[in-house]
Design an enzyme around this catalytic site. Structure first.
Site, PDB file in Angstrom:
ATOM      1  N   GLY A 322       0.820  -1.214   0.000  1.00  0.00           N
ATOM      2  CA  GLY A 322       0.000   0.000   0.000  1.00  0.00           C
ATOM      3  C   GLY A 322       0.848   1.256   0.000  1.00  0.00           C
ATOM      4  O   GLY A 322       1.954   1.283  -0.542  1.00  0.00           O
ATOM      5  N   GLU A 323       0.308   2.333   0.579  1.00  0.00           N
ATOM      6  CA  GLU A 323       1.023   3.603   0.731  1.00  0.00           C
ATOM      7  C   GLU A 323       1.357   4.262  -0.599  1.00  0.00           C
ATOM      8  O   GLU A 323       2.216   5.138  -0.664  1.00  0.00           O
ATOM      9  CB  GLU A 323       2.320   3.407   1.532  1.00  0.00           C
ATOM     10  CG  GLU A 323       2.147   2.738   2.869  1.00  0.00           C
ATOM     11  CD  GLU A 323       3.465   2.444   3.561  1.00  0.00           C
ATOM     12  OE1 GLU A 323       4.512   2.893   3.063  1.00  0.00           O
ATOM     13  OE2 GLU A 323       3.450   1.753   4.581  1.00  0.00           O
ATOM     14  N   GLY A 324       0.723   3.853  -1.684  1.00  0.00           N
ATOM     15  CA  GLY A 324       1.038   4.419  -2.982  1.00  0.00           C
ATOM     16  C   GLY A 324       2.222   3.770  -3.668  1.00  0.00           C
ATOM     17  O   GLY A 324       2.624   4.194  -4.757  1.00  0.00           O
TER      18      GLY A 324
END
Length: 380
Positions: A322-324
């Site tokens: 996640g987190e971009g």
């Protein structure tokens, strides 16, 4: 009664310029590298050209990673691989340059912006420029209560709109969009299930941190109970975000809508951004034309949302952090597509010569050569 109606965005959002896209396609037909030899890179270059309204396409020179952060009360049920109320630790890791997205951003020279929409922590733990936008401290436990009040939901959406305007005004030409949340995949899956008319078991995944079978069953039950609260408000996107969203999800939805208004392309990351995009699509059906799906996250709700929006992910590397991160990995692919579309030479004119011979009898070097690969168009 809220003064904000998400349906109003439908009148403000136009599709990328179809005339410009035809011009980009015609230019592609004239390039020395044969059509089809660059695979999906051709499509990406033409999409970006239409989004920019320019032929040839301009290079992506000022991208930015934007991450909306928040905690979700439903994490108290043990549905996440992380402890409830610890999303601020994810934020600190990004700010300290110790997270995967921070490492990649540093390596590629892309700035990262973190926006605290609903973290459940003392504001003094993080820099002022991160926490100053906070709508509320954490979001409600959506299986038994609303995530937000109607006023908070409107504030969160307007926050996302304001951040999109700030980025567009600053000259950002493409956004890599992600989230920093604990428990965020549960409301995201609830939104997708509600909007797609599916059961909880169809959309329940194991999240970025991974959960065991017992936690998965708790998560599935939480989504089931949340769906009962979501279905009565399906006709009102803002009410839906109020009931089963969260401050970070509502802000992300507002960001996506306003980014489309401002003609600013966005690469979506995982299930949270996909769920928000699905809500935004319900409000403005042309909005998805401004978005790319960066990667396959492995979350079933993401796959369901992207299929509904007809968005095909660019990458499938099994990245679940996640987190971009996955969306940022896709950025060089978009930049490569722009560079190839803009800088590859066109074929020479094949008009007839004075002696009656045909100039087209001899193909330009590399135009039909075996040294041009279907994947990358490199010459030997």
């Amino acid at each position: 009664m809220s003064s904000l109606n998400l349906d109003d965005f439908s009148d403000l959002i136009e599709r990328p310029d179809s005339g410009v896209r035809r011009g980009a396609e015609e230019r592609r037909e004239r390039l020395a590298v044969p059509p089809g030899a660059l695979g999906r890179l051709d499509e990406l270059g033409e999409w970006l050209s239409a989004a920019q309204g320019a032929v040839p396409v301009r290079a992506v020179e000022r991208p930015r990673v934007v991450l909306f952060a928040g905690d979700h009360g439903v994490a108290e049920l043990g549905v996440s691989g992380r402890a409830a109320g610890t999303a601020h630790e994810l934020v600190r890791s990004v700010l300290d340059g110790a997270s995967p997205v921070a490492v990649l951003a540093r390596r590629t020279g892309v700035p990262v912006r973190v926006v605290d929409a609903g973290l459940d922590c003392d504001p003094g733990l993080l820099p002022e420029d991160v926490v100053r936008h906070r709508v509320r401290r954490g979001s409600g436990r959506i299986d038994v209560e609303d995530a937000l009040t109607p006023e908070e939901a409107e504030r969160a959406v307007r926050l996302g709109v304001a951040i999109a305007d700030e980025e567009a005004d600053a000259g950002t030409d493409l956004v890599v969009l992600g989230d920093l949340s604990v428990g965020g995949t549960t409301p995201a899956a609830t939104l997708v299930a509600a909007l797609c008319g599916t059961d909880a078991s169809v959309v329940t995944g194991r999240g970025g941190a991974g959960i065991d079978d017992l936690a998965w069953m708790r998560k599935c039950a939480a989504i089931r109970d949340s769906l009962r609260r979501a279905r009565p408000v399906l006709g009102d996107q803002l009410a839906l975000l109020t009931a089963v969203g969260g401050a970070d999800l509502a802000a992300t939805t507002g960001f996506l809508l306003q980014a489309a208004v401002r003609r600013m392309p966005v690469i979506l990351d995982g299930v949270v951004s996909a769920a928000c995009a699905l809500v935004a699509q319900r409000a403005a059906f042309r909005a998805p034309d401004w978005w790319l799906a960066g990667q396959v996250s492995g979350e079933p709700a993401q796959a369901k949302a992207l299929d509904r929006m007809a968005l095909e992910p660019l990458l499938e590397h099994g990245v679940t952090v996640g987190e971009g991160t996955g969306a940022l990995l896709a950025l060089p692919l978009v930049q490569a597509a722009a560079a190839l579309a803009a800088e590859l030479p066109e074929r020479p004119d094949r008009g007839g010569s004075d002696d009656g011979s045909e100039a087209g009898d001899t193909a330009p070097a590399g135009a039909g050569s075996e040294s041009v690969t279907a994947a990358g168009g490199e010459t030997a």
